[in-house]
Write a protein that holds these residues in place. Structure first.
Motif, PDB file in Angstrom:
ATOM      1  N   THR A  67       0.837  -1.207   0.000  1.00  0.00           N
ATOM      2  CA  THR A  67       0.000   0.000   0.000  1.00  0.00           C
ATOM      3  C   THR A  67       0.867   1.250   0.000  1.00  0.00           C
ATOM      4  O   THR A  67       0.517   2.251  -0.622  1.00  0.00           O
ATOM      5  CB  THR A  67      -0.948  -0.027   1.213  1.00  0.00           C
ATOM      6  OG1 THR A  67      -1.606  -1.287   1.235  1.00  0.00           O
ATOM      7  CG2 THR A  67      -1.985   1.064   1.132  1.00  0.00           C
TER       8      THR A  67
ATOM      9  N   ASP B 254      -3.782  -3.317  -5.586  1.00  0.00           N
ATOM     10  CA  ASP B 254      -3.223  -3.633  -4.264  1.00  0.00           C
ATOM     11  C   ASP B 254      -4.101  -4.704  -3.622  1.00  0.00           C
ATOM     12  O   ASP B 254      -5.320  -4.635  -3.702  1.00  0.00           O
ATOM     13  CB  ASP B 254      -3.238  -2.356  -3.411  1.00  0.00           C
ATOM     14  CG  ASP B 254      -2.608  -2.561  -2.045  1.00  0.00           C
ATOM     15  OD1 ASP B 254      -1.854  -3.540  -1.870  1.00  0.00           O
ATOM     16  OD2 ASP B 254      -2.872  -1.731  -1.146  1.00  0.00           O
TER      17      ASP B 254
ATOM     18  N   SER C 183      -4.252  -3.793   4.919  1.00  0.00           N
ATOM     19  CA  SER C 183      -5.359  -3.721   3.953  1.00  0.00           C
ATOM     20  C   SER C 183      -6.323  -4.878   4.149  1.00  0.00           C
ATOM     21  O   SER C 183      -5.925  -5.983   4.490  1.00  0.00           O
ATOM     22  CB  SER C 183      -4.805  -3.762   2.529  1.00  0.00           C
ATOM     23  OG  SER C 183      -3.833  -2.784   2.355  1.00  0.00           O
TER      24      SER C 183
ATOM     25  N   HIS D  39      -2.530   1.325   6.918  1.00  0.00           N
ATOM     26  CA  HIS D  39      -3.137   0.307   7.779  1.00  0.00           C
ATOM     27  C   HIS D  39      -3.119  -0.995   7.020  1.00  0.00           C
ATOM     28  O   HIS D  39      -3.060  -0.989   5.802  1.00  0.00           O
ATOM     29  CB  HIS D  39      -4.580   0.695   8.098  1.00  0.00           C
ATOM     30  CG  HIS D  39      -4.695   2.045   8.717  1.00  0.00           C
ATOM     31  ND1 HIS D  39      -4.417   2.274  10.037  1.00  0.00           N
ATOM     32  CD2 HIS D  39      -5.017   3.242   8.188  1.00  0.00           C
ATOM     33  CE1 HIS D  39      -4.578   3.562  10.288  1.00  0.00           C
ATOM     34  NE2 HIS D  39      -4.936   4.173   9.183  1.00  0.00           N
TER      35      HIS D  39
HETATM   36 MG    MG Z   1      -1.785  -2.868   2.335  1.00  0.00          MG
END
Ligand code: MG
Ligand code: GTP
Length: 303
Positions: A67, A123, A85, A83
């Motif tokens: 991320t 992602d 994911s 954070h």
């Molecule tokens: Mg992530």
């Protein structure tokens, strides 16, 4: 003789009828305005079935920096905090074919020279229980992949498998098991020979991230550790089959499908994946320091 050619008087009458406010004209007008876009949309999407952009998939265990990389490429700035994911997240990016604009910051500019190609970067969550989301993108019917693929698996051009080079030694088994599943899914896809088989190979970039940390292994050691562990996993899985009562001779003859890389070989090395048109590169970098240009080059050459 009354001809069918409209006279000026007829035209005038039609124009007057259309331009003077009356109920039928308003109703038909509104209908045309509302329905025309729908009809056009239907016609266009029906004739061009693949308007999907090429995709690059970000996979890898939790906290590898997926991320963080996506945010850096999207906004050109480092992610302040990320954070873990929970779902897929896709963004649209542009690569420029101009060799002078090799950094992602230049390529992302609209006025950069050369031709531009758009692609999707996806992602995925790296948590052990959420990996089905990434596996679904690979076109495999993996267990636990309730997530519908974000895009047609035929648009996939490459997989970036991000690892945290600083903690790889501690998480080697978990990381490598995940990589094994990804590579095996790609190998099976290459072997499937079905009509949905993509015309282009899907290559894998193992991105050894966090090289800014002094505990991080250099890319060559990341490669060596992963290859050695992939070999061990391959062996233990075939022994697992043996203990399930499938005879040794059966494993030797019948199950090359579940064997990663060159069948029957002692050691696993990434070059063995070339047999299936899968090229694996291991390249180091650091999202934190913005050292991602080599990964960006890798993406540019796959789009
Ligand atoms: Mg992530
Ligand atoms: P999941 O979403 O759980 O799969 O993890 P992820 O791969 O998306 O990891 P994420 O991008 O959330 O990054 C995890 C942590 O690593 C964050 O605190 C980042 O700031 C940090 N991080 C990412 N890249 C680097 C890097 O190059 N160097 C250092 N030192 N830290 C980094």
């Amino acid at each position: 003789m009354s001809s069918t050619i409209p006279t000026m008087a007829d035209l005038k009458w039609v124009l007057e009828y259309l331009l003077s406010p009356s109920k039928p004209v308003i109703v038909y007008g509104i209908l045309i305005v509302l329905l025309l876009p729908l009809v056009l949309h239907y016609l266009v999407t029906r004739t061009t079935p693949y308007t999907n952009l090429p995709t690059i998939l970000l996979a890898g265990p939790s906290a590898g920096g997926k991320t963080a990389l996506l945010t850096l490429l999207e906004r050109g700035e480092k992610a302040t905090e990320t954070h873990t994911s929970q779902t897929l997240h896709a963004i649209e990016l542009t690569v420029s074919s101009d060799p002078g604009a090799s950094t992602f910051r230049e390529a992302a500019r609209d006025d950069a020279p050369g031709s531009h190609k758009k692609f999707h970067l996806i992602d995925t969550p790296g948590h052990g229980k959420l990996r089905g989301a990434a596996m679904a993108q690979l076109g495999g019917d993996e267990k636990g992949s309730q997530t519908a693929p974000f895009s047609d698996p035929a648009t996939l051009r490459g997989v970036i498998f991000m690892v945290d080079a600083a903690t790889l030694t501690d998480s080697l088994v978990d990381t490598t098991t995940y990589l094994y599943d990804v590579l095996l899914a790609l190998q099976k896809r290459a072997c499937s020979g079905s009509s949905s088989r993509p015309p282009h190979p899907i290559n894998v970039l193992v991105a050894a991230n966090k090289l800014d940390l002094f505990t991080a292994l250099p890319a060559s050691l990341v490669r060596g550790s992963l290859e050695a562990e992939l070999g061990r996993i391959r062996l233990s899985r075939s022994i697992g089959l043996l203990s399930l009562g499938i005879g040794e001779e059966d494993v030797g003859t019948d199950d090359p499908d579940n064997w990663l890389g060159q069948y029957g070989s002692d050691k696993f090395i990434f070059e063995q994946m070339r047999e299936f048109d899968i090229e694996v590169d291991v390249i180091g970098g650091s999202v934190l320091e913005g050292k991602v240009d080599k990964w960006w080059d890798w993406i540019s050459s796959r789009i």
